[in-house]
Design a protein around this motif. Sequence first.
Motif, PDB file in Angstrom:
ATOM      1  N   ILE A 191      -4.905  -5.098  17.759  1.00 20.41           N
ATOM      2  CA  ILE A 191      -3.884  -4.062  17.792  1.00 20.41           C
ATOM      3  C   ILE A 191      -3.316  -4.014  16.384  1.00 20.41           C
ATOM      4  O   ILE A 191      -2.931  -5.056  15.844  1.00 20.41           O
ATOM      5  CB  ILE A 191      -2.786  -4.396  18.819  1.00 20.41           C
ATOM      6  N   VAL A 192      -3.271  -2.855  15.759  1.00 19.54           N
ATOM      7  CA  VAL A 192      -2.875  -2.771  14.347  1.00 19.54           C
ATOM      8  C   VAL A 192      -1.548  -2.049  14.198  1.00 19.54           C
ATOM      9  O   VAL A 192      -1.239  -1.122  14.943  1.00 19.54           O
ATOM     10  CB  VAL A 192      -3.966  -2.095  13.486  1.00 19.54           C
ATOM     11  N   LEU A 193      -0.774  -2.485  13.203  1.00 22.63           N
ATOM     12  CA  LEU A 193       0.571  -1.952  12.986  1.00 22.63           C
ATOM     13  C   LEU A 193       0.758  -1.522  11.536  1.00 22.63           C
ATOM     14  O   LEU A 193       1.514  -2.134  10.774  1.00 22.63           O
ATOM     15  CB  LEU A 193       1.623  -3.020  13.355  1.00 22.63           C
ATOM     16  N   PRO A 194       0.060  -0.464  11.116  1.00 22.48           N
ATOM     17  CA  PRO A 194       0.253   0.021   9.743  1.00 22.48           C
ATOM     18  C   PRO A 194       1.643   0.607   9.552  1.00 22.48           C
ATOM     19  O   PRO A 194       2.246   1.126  10.499  1.00 22.48           O
ATOM     20  CB  PRO A 194      -0.826   1.092   9.599  1.00 22.48           C
ATOM     21  N   LYS A 195       2.151   0.511   8.333  1.00 22.90           N
ATOM     22  CA  LYS A 195       3.485   1.026   8.020  1.00 22.90           C
ATOM     23  C   LYS A 195       3.403   1.950   6.820  1.00 22.90           C
ATOM     24  O   LYS A 195       2.715   1.654   5.839  1.00 22.90           O
ATOM     25  CB  LYS A 195       4.429  -0.143   7.699  1.00 22.90           C
ATOM     26  N   SER A 196       4.107   3.076   6.895  1.00 26.47           N
ATOM     27  CA  SER A 196       4.216   3.983   5.760  1.00 26.47           C
ATOM     28  C   SER A 196       5.394   4.910   5.997  1.00 26.47           C
ATOM     29  O   SER A 196       5.787   5.142   7.150  1.00 26.47           O
ATOM     30  CB  SER A 196       2.930   4.809   5.580  1.00 26.47           C
ATOM     31  N   THR A 197       5.960   5.431   4.918  1.00 22.52           N
ATOM     32  CA  THR A 197       6.967   6.484   5.044  1.00 22.52           C
ATOM     33  C   THR A 197       6.430   7.799   4.476  1.00 22.52           C
ATOM     34  O   THR A 197       7.140   8.789   4.431  1.00 22.52           O
ATOM     35  CB  THR A 197       8.269   6.094   4.300  1.00 22.52           C
ATOM     36  N   ASN A 198       5.165   7.790   4.062  1.00 16.97           N
ATOM     37  CA  ASN A 198       4.508   8.972   3.524  1.00 16.97           C
ATOM     38  C   ASN A 198       3.864   9.751   4.670  1.00 16.97           C
ATOM     39  O   ASN A 198       2.980   9.227   5.351  1.00 16.97           O
ATOM     40  CB  ASN A 198       3.445   8.540   2.509  1.00 16.97           C
ATOM     41  N   PRO A 199       4.283  11.016   4.925  1.00 16.33           N
ATOM     42  CA  PRO A 199       3.754  11.763   6.070  1.00 16.33           C
ATOM     43  C   PRO A 199       2.231  11.846   6.105  1.00 16.33           C
ATOM     44  O   PRO A 199       1.625  11.760   7.177  1.00 16.33           O
ATOM     45  CB  PRO A 199       4.391  13.143   5.905  1.00 16.33           C
ATOM     46  N   GLU A 200       1.598  12.007   4.932  1.00 14.35           N
ATOM     47  CA  GLU A 200       0.135  12.099   4.891  1.00 14.35           C
ATOM     48  C   GLU A 200      -0.510  10.775   5.300  1.00 14.35           C
ATOM     49  O   GLU A 200      -1.478  10.742   6.067  1.00 14.35           O
ATOM     50  CB  GLU A 200      -0.311  12.483   3.479  1.00 14.35           C
ATOM     51  N   ARG A 201       0.060   9.666   4.809  1.00 13.07           N
ATOM     52  CA  ARG A 201      -0.473   8.351   5.176  1.00 13.07           C
ATOM     53  C   ARG A 201      -0.216   8.048   6.649  1.00 13.07           C
ATOM     54  O   ARG A 201      -1.056   7.461   7.330  1.00 13.07           O
ATOM     55  CB  ARG A 201       0.178   7.270   4.304  1.00 13.07           C
ATOM     56  N   ILE A 202       0.981   8.413   7.121  1.00 17.31           N
ATOM     57  CA  ILE A 202       1.317   8.191   8.527  1.00 17.31           C
ATOM     58  C   ILE A 202       0.263   8.858   9.416  1.00 17.31           C
ATOM     59  O   ILE A 202      -0.276   8.245  10.345  1.00 17.31           O
ATOM     60  CB  ILE A 202       2.727   8.735   8.843  1.00 17.31           C
ATOM     61  N   ALA A 203      -0.046  10.124   9.112  1.00 18.80           N
ATOM     62  CA  ALA A 203      -1.040  10.850   9.903  1.00 18.80           C
ATOM     63  C   ALA A 203      -2.438  10.265   9.724  1.00 18.80           C
ATOM     64  O   ALA A 203      -3.202  10.127  10.686  1.00 18.80           O
ATOM     65  CB  ALA A 203      -1.028  12.329   9.513  1.00 18.80           C
TER      66      ALA A 203
END
Length: 283
Positions: free
Chosen positions: A224-236
Amino acid sequence: MEMITLNDGNKIPAVGFGVFLVPNDGPAYEAVSQALKAGYRHIDTAAAYFNESDVGKAVKVSGIPREEIFITSKLWLQDYGYEAARKGLETSLEKLGLDYVDLYLLHQPYGDVAGAWKALEEAKKEGRIKSIGVSNMTPTIWKEFVPQFDTMPAVNQVECNPFFQQRELRALLDEADVKIEAYQPLGHGDGALLSHPVIVKLAEKYGKNPGQIILRSEIQEGLIVLPKSTNPERIAGNIDIFDFELEDSEMEEIRALDTGKGHHDPEAPGVAEMLLANYKIHD
């Protein structure tokens, strides 16, 4: 979204959205709102992230039914022990504005772990928590504490990525069908993993970015992976990993990147004291 069945029968989305170090009072709210719009249905926060209220607010105004969003939070060290843990959970629920959380973890494996775990077991029976788990437990720490528990944890959330694949821990947890949740699944932000030739080559082949290749490999490993970003493009982009599959030989190439070493050592002397001194969630 792929769903993974936990050992208690509950299902968890394979990709979650992490909010560690995303400030409260706006930034965390915006990031979680973006994640929910992008299709995430699994949000991972903690008392010691200091942003539970922003997470709860974003969930509430999203218009998505509560039962469709999987929410995780974590009990901090200051609230270990049975009575303190009961209060700590209630504080988390109040800040989140929720009647229950889908998963609640013991954030660190120090102090009165057994007393805190008992409180989580009772809260699970009461319906205040759907699933319970632990975090930052190495094989040695796991063997110290988990035999004291009446209930097997559903997950162990630990640092895990292609440079630190947690093979010994995964073999131990597989025996009890305990899932690993990988924090820092894209490495420690040093760029070495994202720019590794093996990863870059696969990104070019599949028309994906390096992060998507890494996350896809981890999903195929059953993590189960939990990536983090505040960049909308990276989030998507971090959730856009279910339209391709790496070949067995490519998975072996990525497995060969393992160094067996991470950035955080939960067994290092003084870790508990350092954490308590640097993260105080209340007076």
